[in-house]
Design an enzyme around this catalytic site. Structure first.
Site, PDB file in Angstrom:
ATOM      1  N   LYS A   1      63.345 -75.465  -3.591  1.00  0.00           N
ATOM      2  CA  LYS A   1      63.112 -75.660  -5.035  1.00  0.00           C
ATOM      3  C   LYS A   1      61.924 -74.820  -5.507  1.00  0.00           C
ATOM      4  O   LYS A   1      61.980 -74.163  -6.540  1.00  0.00           O
ATOM      5  CB  LYS A   1      62.841 -77.147  -5.340  1.00  0.00           C
TER       6      LYS A   1
ATOM      7  N   ASN B   1      86.280 -61.233 -12.711  1.00  0.00           N
ATOM      8  CA  ASN B   1      85.294 -61.939 -11.906  1.00  0.00           C
ATOM      9  C   ASN B   1      85.831 -62.006 -10.485  1.00  0.00           C
ATOM     10  O   ASN B   1      86.970 -62.420 -10.288  1.00  0.00           O
ATOM     11  CB  ASN B   1      85.076 -63.352 -12.468  1.00  0.00           C
ATOM     12  N   GLY B   2      85.024 -61.588  -9.519  1.00  0.00           N
ATOM     13  CA  GLY B   2      85.467 -61.597  -8.126  1.00  0.00           C
ATOM     14  C   GLY B   2      85.152 -60.258  -7.491  1.00  0.00           C
ATOM     15  O   GLY B   2      84.362 -59.475  -8.032  1.00  0.00           O
TER      16      GLY B   2
ATOM     17  N   ARG C   1      74.656 -69.087 -15.876  1.00  0.00           N
ATOM     18  CA  ARG C   1      75.180 -68.757 -14.553  1.00  0.00           C
ATOM     19  C   ARG C   1      74.612 -67.456 -14.000  1.00  0.00           C
ATOM     20  O   ARG C   1      74.889 -67.100 -12.877  1.00  0.00           O
ATOM     21  CB  ARG C   1      76.700 -68.718 -14.586  1.00  0.00           C
TER      22      ARG C   1
ATOM     23  N   HIS D   1      54.233 -74.811  17.318  1.00  0.00           N
ATOM     24  CA  HIS D   1      54.856 -73.864  18.254  1.00  0.00           C
ATOM     25  C   HIS D   1      54.857 -72.450  17.698  1.00  0.00           C
ATOM     26  O   HIS D   1      55.701 -71.648  18.056  1.00  0.00           O
ATOM     27  CB  HIS D   1      56.270 -74.333  18.605  1.00  0.00           C
TER      28      HIS D   1
ATOM     29  N   TRP E   1      77.407 -59.856 -13.205  1.00  0.00           N
ATOM     30  CA  TRP E   1      76.331 -59.959 -12.213  1.00  0.00           C
ATOM     31  C   TRP E   1      76.648 -58.867 -11.206  1.00  0.00           C
ATOM     32  O   TRP E   1      77.629 -58.954 -10.461  1.00  0.00           O
ATOM     33  CB  TRP E   1      76.379 -61.342 -11.578  1.00  0.00           C
TER      34      TRP E   1
ATOM     35  N   LYS F   1      74.480 -69.222 -10.776  1.00  0.00           N
ATOM     36  CA  LYS F   1      74.755 -70.642 -10.564  1.00  0.00           C
ATOM     37  C   LYS F   1      75.803 -70.884  -9.494  1.00  0.00           C
ATOM     38  O   LYS F   1      75.629 -71.717  -8.628  1.00  0.00           O
ATOM     39  CB  LYS F   1      75.191 -71.276 -11.893  1.00  0.00           C
TER      40      LYS F   1
ATOM     41  N   GLU G   1      62.801 -70.952  -5.385  1.00  0.00           N
ATOM     42  CA  GLU G   1      63.785 -70.366  -6.294  1.00  0.00           C
ATOM     43  C   GLU G   1      63.354 -70.393  -7.749  1.00  0.00           C
ATOM     44  O   GLU G   1      63.713 -69.498  -8.500  1.00  0.00           O
ATOM     45  CB  GLU G   1      65.160 -71.014  -6.116  1.00  0.00           C
TER      46      GLU G   1
ATOM     47  N   CYS H   1      79.731 -63.198 -12.368  1.00  0.00           N
ATOM     48  CA  CYS H   1      80.476 -62.778 -13.561  1.00  0.00           C
ATOM     49  C   CYS H   1      81.206 -63.962 -14.179  1.00  0.00           C
ATOM     50  O   CYS H   1      81.645 -64.870 -13.480  1.00  0.00           O
ATOM     51  CB  CYS H   1      81.507 -61.729 -13.180  1.00  0.00           C
TER      52      CYS H   1
ATOM     53  N   GLU I   1      64.652 -79.041   1.287  1.00  0.00           N
ATOM     54  CA  GLU I   1      65.075 -78.909  -0.109  1.00  0.00           C
ATOM     55  C   GLU I   1      63.866 -78.635  -1.019  1.00  0.00           C
ATOM     56  O   GLU I   1      63.935 -77.825  -1.946  1.00  0.00           O
ATOM     57  CB  GLU I   1      65.832 -80.182  -0.535  1.00  0.00           C
TER      58      GLU I   1
HETATM   59  C1  F6R Z   1      69.691 -74.351  -5.101  1.00  0.00           C
HETATM   60  C2  F6R Z   1      71.106 -74.229  -5.387  1.00  0.00           C
HETATM   61  C3  F6R Z   1      71.941 -73.501  -4.407  1.00  0.00           C
HETATM   62  C4  F6R Z   1      73.310 -74.195  -4.250  1.00  0.00           C
HETATM   63  C5  F6R Z   1      74.218 -73.343  -3.369  1.00  0.00           C
HETATM   64  C6  F6R Z   1      75.561 -73.987  -3.166  1.00  0.00           C
HETATM   65  O1  F6R Z   1      69.033 -75.087  -6.100  1.00  0.00           O
HETATM   66  O2  F6R Z   1      71.580 -74.671  -6.389  1.00  0.00           O
HETATM   67  O3  F6R Z   1      71.311 -73.368  -3.177  1.00  0.00           O
HETATM   68  O4  F6R Z   1      73.119 -75.463  -3.711  1.00  0.00           O
HETATM   69  O5  F6R Z   1      74.394 -72.082  -3.958  1.00  0.00           O
HETATM   70  O6  F6R Z   1      76.233 -74.153  -4.373  1.00  0.00           O
HETATM   71  P1  F6R Z   1      77.440 -75.142  -4.514  1.00  0.00           P
HETATM   72  O7  F6R Z   1      76.919 -76.526  -4.288  1.00  0.00           O
HETATM   73  O8  F6R Z   1      77.963 -74.942  -5.886  1.00  0.00           O
HETATM   74  O9  F6R Z   1      78.438 -74.770  -3.445  1.00  0.00           O
END
Ligand code: F6R
Length: 607
Positions: free
Chosen positions: A484, A100-101, A27, A503, A74, A602, A487, A2, A480
């Site tokens: 990528k 928000n929260g 976001r 294994h 959200w 985000k 997601e 949110c 990583e």
């Molecule tokens: C993946 C991504 C998320 C963030 C995770 C932590 O591309 O962006 O996995 O890395 O949600 O977010 P922060 O760094 O803001 O704590």
């Protein structure tokens, strides 16, 4: 998650609220709404789905007026439908609230209010806030807010309108981000400054417990007991271009391309004459020099940087590093005390689990180092030392430059610790610094020449499952890379330590399964290579991510993405940038919503 925007001034509020919500759109949200104070009192417009729907609603509803609050939701409690959409009102319409929260004790409050005859319309936790405000209100809004916020548990950033105060927006915050910004005869609240950069750059971040009374020409700040506080505004150095695409098709592509400059910025800030100086860490230098173990705690990609960081810190400084996913760390019993520094890594500085891990570390007197990209964020403010990653606003949901700058910070910390402890000679440190210095130019050539990578994205974009394998620092890259692809292109993928595959998981390898094998760590090339051969023997199609030096060793028939040579310890950086590009073009080829992948937000400000 949110997001909130509020406006009070002489201009029409609705276009400003819609514009602000639009700037925060990246976001992630599933419904949106505004409430504006007009001639007929407070009028709301709300709708499911994207902001275009809300915009249409505002065209058919009279939401004219110069005071208003807006929200993108959200969903957490209740479906993303119009009834659950913010703003929410109290039963008699005295209060209208955006939030928000998460109000953790909403159920208890709701039951109590229901007993008192209060009628609820939505399934949300938020609705208890306006209802409780109305319940306590006796003509003094600030007092009602004080009573309500005293009773709430959980997290909240609140924007509040009261039907009796047509020229005021009230706000309050605990554990969810909220800023107050000042313009010329107009003032704002927002979840972050990027929402209102079109109008002002002067802002202050609220602290937990703060309550605000905002008029068009004044801002009053109070603590949780309504004692008035001094406000210190700051001016952000961000400009609008930082939150615009500037000609790129997607924010993610723009941010991939910004990485060389951003990592160079960090290098230049901390390295000179072949030495690493991190003044922010000086106050913990005794603890860091003498500790036996460091914890590195984060979520998602930020957690992956800690894995790459672990290999390098342990090798360079001989200090053990224990990495933890924040949501796990907070519910186990780690051995924490004043001798166990904890590094919390977070781009947003607002990730709920990372904040909880930070607070837990502090409760046990462990010194906390925050690696953070947002000045004034909760992790920024609550860490004992802050290492600011200076990546600028990251708009695409999938992190790229956030990751690269966190990783660079880990490399710098590893060298700093080695220098302090004398575990590397001055000459070795200088050599590693020289290697680090080459990263920006190598990364620049990588992001500018993507053809060798795009070719594989195109070839494998319809695959059902990818495997990413590597050893040591290459394994960190594999983790990583796998995230990528998952997601942004919604293709299933797994990351494995190359030696671990046999294994069990190797049973999943079939004819044509794409396996990306990271081999840029030259010391481990032969080992990585034999693992690649194992999967080829079972029908996999392998793409090796390899350094120029070992390129010739890749047999005919194997795919390869060739990276410029760099020392093994830092190879993850180029490997991951290559994989960001790989994932980007797969997602693009599949027509995915690259900057706003489904189901994701985000910054994850809920547990
Ligand atoms: C993946 C991504 C998320 C963030 C995770 C932590 O591309 O962006 O996995 O890395 O949600 O977010 P922060 O760094 O803001 O704590």
């Amino acid at each position: 998650m949110c997001r909130i925007v509020g406006y009070i001034g002489y201009n029409q509020a609705t276009p400003i609220l819609l514009n602000g919500l639009g700037r925060l759109e990246y976001r992630g949200y599933d419904s949106a709404g505004v409430a504006v104070f007009g001639d007929k009192g407070i009028v709301k417009a709300r709708s499911e789905g994207k902001l275009v729907n809300l915009k249409k609603k505002t065209e058919s509803t009279d939401v004219s007026g110069t005071v208003g609050i807006g929200h993108t939701r959200w969903a957490t409690h209740g479906e993303p439908n119009e009834t659950n959409c913010h703003p929410h009102s109290s039963m008699n319409g005295k209060f209208v609230v955006v939030h928000n929260g998460i109000i953790e004790n909403y159920d208890v409050i709701k039951k109590q209010l229901l007993k008192n005859g209060v009628k609820f319309l939505s399934e949300t936790d938020t609705e208890v806030v306006p209802q409780l405000l109305e319940y306590y209100y006796d003509g003094d809004v600030l007092e009602a807010i004080r009573k309500v916020t005293n009773e709430l548990t959980g997290s909240y950033a609140l924007g509040i309108l009261c039907a009796d105060c047509p020229d005021i927006i009230f706000a309050a915050r605990k554990s969810s981000p909220l800023i107050v910004a000042k313009g010329e005869n107009e003032n704002f609240i927002a979840s972050d400054i990027s929402a209102i950069l079109d109008y002002t750059k002067t802002y202050t971040t609220l602290n937990d417990g703060d309550i605000v009374e905002l008029k068009k020409d004044s801002v009053k700040l109070f603590d949780k007991d309504l004692n008035e506080k001094e406000i210190n505004f700051t001016v952000t150095d961000l400009d609008l271009s930082a939150v615009m695409k500037n000609g790129y098709e997607h924010f993610m592509l723009k941010e991939i391309n910004e990485q060389p400059e951003k990592v160079k910025g960090l290098f230049d800030s901390y390295v000179s004459d072949g030495k690493v100086d991190i003044p922010e860490l000086e106050k913990l230098s005794d603890c860091l020099e003498n500790c036996e173990k460091i914890y590195a705690v984060a979520c998602g990609s930020a957690y992956h940087t800690s894995i790459a960081g672990k290999y390098v810190i342990e090798q360079f400084s001989r200090i053990g590093v224990e990495t933890d996913i924040a949501s796990e760390f907070r519910y186990r019993s780690p051995i924490l005390n004043e001798k166990t520094p904890v590094i919390i890594i977070s781009q947003s500085g607002e990730t709920a689990d990372s904040i909880a891990a930070l607070r837990m570390a502090k409760e046990h007197s462990a010194p906390v180092i925050g690696i953070v990209n947002v000045v004034g964020s909760t992790i920024y403010r609550e860490s004992d030392c802050v290492l600011y990653t200076k990546a600028g606003p990251e708009i695409a949901v999938a992190t790229t430059k956030g990751y690269a700058t966190q990783l660079m910070m880990f490399y710098l910390i590893a060298l700093y610790l080695a220098q302090k402890k004398g575990t590397l000679t001055a000459q070795e440190i200088a050599q590693y610094c020289a290697e680090l210095e080459t990263i920006p130019e190598k990364a620049e050539r990588l992001v500018k020449n993507t053809a060798q990578i795009e070719k594989y994205s195109d070839r494998y974009k319809s695959s059902k499952n990818f495997f990413f394998i590597g050893r040591n620092t290459d394994y960190a890259a594999a983790m990583e890379a796998s995230l990528k692809v998952k997601e942004i292109s919604y293709i299933s993928s797994d990351a494995y330590a190359s030696g671990e595959l046999k294994h069990g998981t190797i049973a999943l390898i079939d004819k044509g399964t794409p396996v990306i094998s990271f081999c840029a760590n030259k010391r481990l090339f032969d080992k990585a290579w034999s693992n690649a051969e194992e999967v080829v023997a079972r029908g996999a199609e392998v793409i090796c991510v390899v350094s120029q030096k070992d390129e010739e060793k890749i047999k005919e028939g194997y795919g390869k993405i060739v990276l410029e040579d760099i020392c093994d310890e830092f190879s993850t950086m180029l490997e991951v940038i290559a994989m960001q590009i790989f994932a980007y073009y797969i997602a693009k080829g599949n027509g995915c919503d690259i900057d706003k992948p489904k189901n994701l937000a985000k910054s994850v400000t809920v547990e």
